[in-house]
Motif scaffolding. Sequence first.
Motif, PDB file in Angstrom:
ATOM      1  N   ASP A  88       0.352  -0.900   0.022  1.00 28.09           N
ATOM      2  CA  ASP A  88      -0.520  -0.141   0.465  1.00 28.09           C
ATOM      3  C   ASP A  88       0.987   1.132   0.142  1.00 28.09           C
ATOM      4  OD1 ASP A  88      -2.253  -0.800  -0.306  1.00 28.09           O
ATOM      5  OD2 ASP A  88      -2.760  -0.943   2.644  1.00 28.09           O
ATOM      6  N   TYR A  91       2.333   2.006  -3.216  1.00 27.37           N
ATOM      7  CA  TYR A  91       1.076   2.230  -4.585  1.00 27.37           C
ATOM      8  C   TYR A  91       0.507   3.920  -4.104  1.00 27.37           C
ATOM      9  CZ  TYR A  91       1.026  -1.470  -7.092  1.00 27.37           C
ATOM     10  OH  TYR A  91       0.855  -3.015  -7.916  1.00 27.37           O
ATOM     11  N   ASP A  92       0.038   3.859  -2.759  1.00 27.41           N
ATOM     12  CA  ASP A  92       0.235   5.138  -1.740  1.00 27.41           C
ATOM     13  C   ASP A  92       1.323   6.711  -2.480  1.00 27.41           C
ATOM     14  OD1 ASP A  92      -1.530   4.242  -2.044  1.00 27.41           O
ATOM     15  OD2 ASP A  92      -1.043   4.198   0.569  1.00 27.41           O
ATOM     16  N   VAL A  95       0.922   7.231  -6.866  1.00 35.21           N
ATOM     17  CA  VAL A  95      -0.565   8.262  -6.059  1.00 35.21           C
ATOM     18  C   VAL A  95      -0.521   9.851  -6.366  1.00 35.21           C
ATOM     19  CG1 VAL A  95      -3.457   8.605  -5.592  1.00 35.21           C
ATOM     20  CG2 VAL A  95      -2.272   6.316  -6.410  1.00 35.21           C
ATOM     21  N   TRP A 122      -7.530  -3.261  -2.763  1.00 34.44           N
ATOM     22  CA  TRP A 122      -6.706  -1.529  -3.500  1.00 34.44           C
ATOM     23  C   TRP A 122      -7.655  -0.193  -3.771  1.00 34.44           C
ATOM     24  CZ3 TRP A 122      -4.626   1.899  -6.735  1.00 34.44           C
ATOM     25  CH2 TRP A 122      -3.684   3.247  -6.341  1.00 34.44           C
ATOM     26  N   LEU A 123      -8.593  -1.254  -5.161  1.00 33.38           N
ATOM     27  CA  LEU A 123      -9.735  -0.276  -5.764  1.00 33.38           C
ATOM     28  C   LEU A 123     -10.487   0.540  -4.397  1.00 33.38           C
ATOM     29  CD1 LEU A 123      -8.861  -1.776  -9.136  1.00 33.38           C
ATOM     30  CD2 LEU A 123      -8.142   1.148  -7.962  1.00 33.38           C
ATOM     31  N   ARG A 125     -11.097   0.108  -1.706  1.00 34.97           N
ATOM     32  CA  ARG A 125     -10.117   0.451  -0.267  1.00 34.97           C
ATOM     33  C   ARG A 125      -9.881   2.372  -0.288  1.00 34.97           C
ATOM     34  NH1 ARG A 125      -6.021  -1.332   1.626  1.00 34.97           N
ATOM     35  NH2 ARG A 125      -5.421  -3.082  -0.096  1.00 34.97           N
ATOM     36  N   ARG A 126      -9.299   2.312  -1.646  1.00 39.62           N
ATOM     37  CA  ARG A 126      -8.765   3.895  -2.221  1.00 39.62           C
ATOM     38  C   ARG A 126     -10.175   4.539  -2.595  1.00 39.62           C
ATOM     39  NH1 ARG A 126      -5.983   2.118   0.904  1.00 39.62           N
ATOM     40  NH2 ARG A 126      -3.699   2.119   1.183  1.00 39.62           N
ATOM     41  N   LEU A 128     -11.580   3.843  -5.636  1.00 37.00           N
ATOM     42  CA  LEU A 128     -11.037   4.173  -7.164  1.00 37.00           C
ATOM     43  C   LEU A 128     -12.121   3.001  -8.551  1.00 37.00           C
ATOM     44  CD1 LEU A 128      -7.501   4.375  -6.690  1.00 37.00           C
ATOM     45  CD2 LEU A 128      -8.989   6.579  -7.499  1.00 37.00           C
TER      46      LEU A 128
END
Length: 254
Positions: A88, A91-92, A95, A122-123, A125-126, A128
């Motif tokens: 995470d 990837y954060d 972003v 992840w998508l 949770r974010r 997206l």
Amino acid sequence: MEKTAIRWCDSTWNFLTGCTHVSEECRMCYAEVIATSPRFANGFPNGFTPTFKAARLGQPASWRQPRRIFVNSMSDMHHQDFTRDQVDAGYDAMVATPRHQYLVLTKRPQRMADYFVGPDGWLERRGLDAVPDHIWLGTSIGLDKYTFRADHLRRIPVGVRFLSCEPLLGPLPSLNLDGIAWVIVGGESGNGTRNFRKMDLDWARDLRDRCAAAGVAFFYKQDSGVRTELRIELDGERIEQWPRPHPNETPVLL
């Protein structure tokens, strides 16, 4: 690294290092040779054991000039020994710095797909619907029996899916290029030895021609040889296509 000799990117960023072999393509792993060499012991005190290096997470933010970045060239971001929080964090960080393009390559695309679109992925949770466009996701396919890896990649909603067919160890007649934007092809390097497995140029020619027919960008990296970046032309032509413009300039596109 601020600079890299890998022609299809500008820099490498290794906040994760270390890996384990997962298939035949791994036999002559350049990253393992580097990480276990006494010459680089200071940079890799844990050798090739999977290691999280949190201090490097901010490195791309310090690079003001937009660049194309190969993420974790010395590891596999979706190796089972890295925690979800560690992945995470990577990837954060991507972003947060959309001026760069990030190229994430794995030999574990099922884990990658589960991470993004699986339960509590992840998508979700974010909040997206898709992976941001400046993040490209890829998988390695060096033998026909691993072409299924591309199917896992297709599960992920992302603008650029790419394949690294390096080292190319055989023809890939079963490879489905649907949904693939970019194919990189290269022979095995021997890390300074003659232990490399030879690539038949007809395997590369077949992929070149199929990519051209399908409208897929094709990048020919090298023939097999004692070290990387040898014989970088295929049939007398240097083929270096990308699926999207460079974030800082306009390269030759397909």
